[in-house]
Design a protein around this motif. Sequence first.
Motif, PDB file in Angstrom:
ATOM      1  N   HIS A 140      38.924  29.527  28.268  1.00 49.31           N
ATOM      2  CA  HIS A 140      39.616  30.753  28.692  1.00 49.31           C
ATOM      3  C   HIS A 140      39.115  31.167  30.070  1.00 49.31           C
ATOM      4  CE1 HIS A 140      41.124  31.420  24.609  1.00 49.31           C
ATOM      5  NE2 HIS A 140      39.932  31.030  24.203  1.00 49.31           N
ATOM      6  N   ARG A 141      40.057  31.575  30.922  1.00 51.97           N
ATOM      7  CA  ARG A 141      39.678  32.046  32.257  1.00 51.97           C
ATOM      8  C   ARG A 141      40.646  33.146  32.686  1.00 51.97           C
ATOM      9  NH1 ARG A 141      38.180  28.515  37.514  1.00 51.97           N
ATOM     10  NH2 ARG A 141      37.833  30.263  38.875  1.00 51.97           N
ATOM     11  N   PHE A 142      40.077  34.272  33.111  1.00 56.20           N
ATOM     12  CA  PHE A 142      40.861  35.402  33.598  1.00 56.20           C
ATOM     13  C   PHE A 142      40.397  35.734  35.010  1.00 56.20           C
ATOM     14  CE2 PHE A 142      41.279  39.940  34.396  1.00 56.20           C
ATOM     15  CZ  PHE A 142      42.643  40.108  34.202  1.00 56.20           C
ATOM     16  N   VAL A 143      41.348  35.867  35.944  1.00 55.38           N
ATOM     17  CA  VAL A 143      41.018  36.202  37.334  1.00 55.38           C
ATOM     18  C   VAL A 143      41.957  37.315  37.784  1.00 55.38           C
ATOM     19  CG1 VAL A 143      40.854  35.362  39.713  1.00 55.38           C
ATOM     20  CG2 VAL A 143      40.303  33.835  37.826  1.00 55.38           C
ATOM     21  N   ALA A 144      41.397  38.317  38.441  1.00 55.73           N
ATOM     22  CA  ALA A 144      42.188  39.400  39.020  1.00 55.73           C
ATOM     23  C   ALA A 144      41.783  39.566  40.479  1.00 55.73           C
ATOM     24  CB  ALA A 144      41.950  40.706  38.260  1.00 55.73           C
ATOM     25  N   ASN A 145      42.764  39.780  41.346  1.00 55.88           N
ATOM     26  CA  ASN A 145      42.467  40.093  42.748  1.00 55.88           C
ATOM     27  C   ASN A 145      43.418  41.159  43.227  1.00 55.88           C
ATOM     28  OD1 ASN A 145      44.820  38.807  44.253  1.00 55.88           O
ATOM     29  ND2 ASN A 145      44.067  37.067  43.074  1.00 55.88           N
ATOM     30  N   TRP A 146      42.976  41.912  44.219  1.00 57.01           N
ATOM     31  CA  TRP A 146      43.791  43.000  44.734  1.00 57.01           C
ATOM     32  C   TRP A 146      43.424  43.305  46.177  1.00 57.01           C
ATOM     33  CZ3 TRP A 146      39.847  43.443  41.281  1.00 57.01           C
ATOM     34  CH2 TRP A 146      38.746  44.178  41.682  1.00 57.01           C
ATOM     35  N   LEU A 147      44.353  43.969  46.845  1.00 57.85           N
ATOM     36  CA  LEU A 147      44.165  44.425  48.219  1.00 57.85           C
ATOM     37  C   LEU A 147      44.844  45.782  48.330  1.00 57.85           C
ATOM     38  CD1 LEU A 147      44.584  42.625  51.539  1.00 57.85           C
ATOM     39  CD2 LEU A 147      45.976  44.632  51.103  1.00 57.85           C
ATOM     40  N   VAL A 173      37.796  39.514  40.682  1.00 61.72           N
ATOM     41  CA  VAL A 173      36.983  39.522  39.474  1.00 61.72           C
ATOM     42  C   VAL A 173      37.355  38.286  38.664  1.00 61.72           C
ATOM     43  CG1 VAL A 173      36.527  40.736  37.310  1.00 61.72           C
ATOM     44  CG2 VAL A 173      36.873  42.035  39.393  1.00 61.72           C
ATOM     45  N   GLN A 174      36.345  37.645  38.085  1.00 65.02           N
ATOM     46  CA  GLN A 174      36.597  36.449  37.278  1.00 65.02           C
ATOM     47  C   GLN A 174      35.749  36.497  36.024  1.00 65.02           C
ATOM     48  OE1 GLN A 174      36.447  32.435  39.092  1.00 65.02           O
ATOM     49  NE2 GLN A 174      34.883  32.019  37.570  1.00 65.02           N
ATOM     50  N   TRP A 175      36.377  36.228  34.877  1.00 67.08           N
ATOM     51  CA  TRP A 175      35.675  36.077  33.611  1.00 67.08           C
ATOM     52  C   TRP A 175      36.125  34.758  33.010  1.00 67.08           C
ATOM     53  CZ3 TRP A 175      38.054  41.018  34.312  1.00 67.08           C
ATOM     54  CH2 TRP A 175      37.154  42.053  34.507  1.00 67.08           C
ATOM     55  N   GLN A 176      35.178  34.019  32.458  1.00 67.75           N
ATOM     56  CA  GLN A 176      35.542  32.760  31.811  1.00 67.75           C
ATOM     57  C   GLN A 176      34.545  32.427  30.722  1.00 67.75           C
ATOM     58  OE1 GLN A 176      35.428  29.987  35.123  1.00 67.75           O
ATOM     59  NE2 GLN A 176      33.531  29.105  34.375  1.00 67.75           N
ATOM     60  N   THR A 177      34.992  31.616  29.778  1.00 68.86           N
ATOM     61  CA  THR A 177      34.091  31.145  28.737  1.00 68.86           C
ATOM     62  C   THR A 177      33.151  30.106  29.337  1.00 68.86           C
ATOM     63  OG1 THR A 177      35.737  29.512  28.059  1.00 68.86           O
ATOM     64  CG2 THR A 177      35.692  31.588  26.845  1.00 68.86           C
ATOM     65  N   GLY A 178      32.082  29.835  28.639  1.00 64.70           N
ATOM     66  CA  GLY A 178      31.081  28.893  29.133  1.00 64.70           C
ATOM     67  C   GLY A 178      31.459  27.451  28.882  1.00 64.70           C
TER      68      GLY A 178
END
Length: 188
Positions: A140-147, A173-178
């Motif tokens: 699983h990988r979640f990434v968010a970016n903004w300006l 921002v990034q969250w992911q499983t190991g």
Amino acid sequence: SLRVPDPFVRDAYTHNWFGGVQIQIPWSMAVEANYIGNIGRNLGRIVDYNTFDGDLFDGRLDRLNPTFGGINFRAMLARSRYDALQVQLNKRYSMGFTSQLSYTYGRAMDSGSDVQVGGNPVSARDLDLEWAPADFDVRHRFVANWLYEIPFLKNAGGVKRSLLGGWQVNGVVQWQTGYPFSVTTNAP
């Protein structure tokens, strides 16, 4: 230790495929969903043939011929597969703001992640037993970016605008499983 290349080497190859759909929704936004996949065949790995099936289960490396080190054969025997679903939400630039949210559910499988080392297989004579999540598998990988363009003094003129106008706030921002791992010990 002896290292021998495969005299009947076969070329490694991959097949890749992709399918997706993108839909525009209100508020200058778009939703996208994609499927990505690939397979790899005849991938390189090292196989130590101076071992017996199930070696290292007791924590010791026992050799068929204990007076000789490894007999490492560089063979094109490994294979791999990757499948992933990617979902994105994109906010197009408007009113000084843009952003993107991405989620990936992926699965990477192989029979030898490291080309040069490859670890010690359970059986050097049956490498299909090594088919498992790859060393680099991230489920699983979640990434968010903004300006965000700060509107303060945006329309000012001269030196004021040069020094104080046109500032932005950006973020990623990034969250992911190991990564997968194996627990081993040399303790008695």
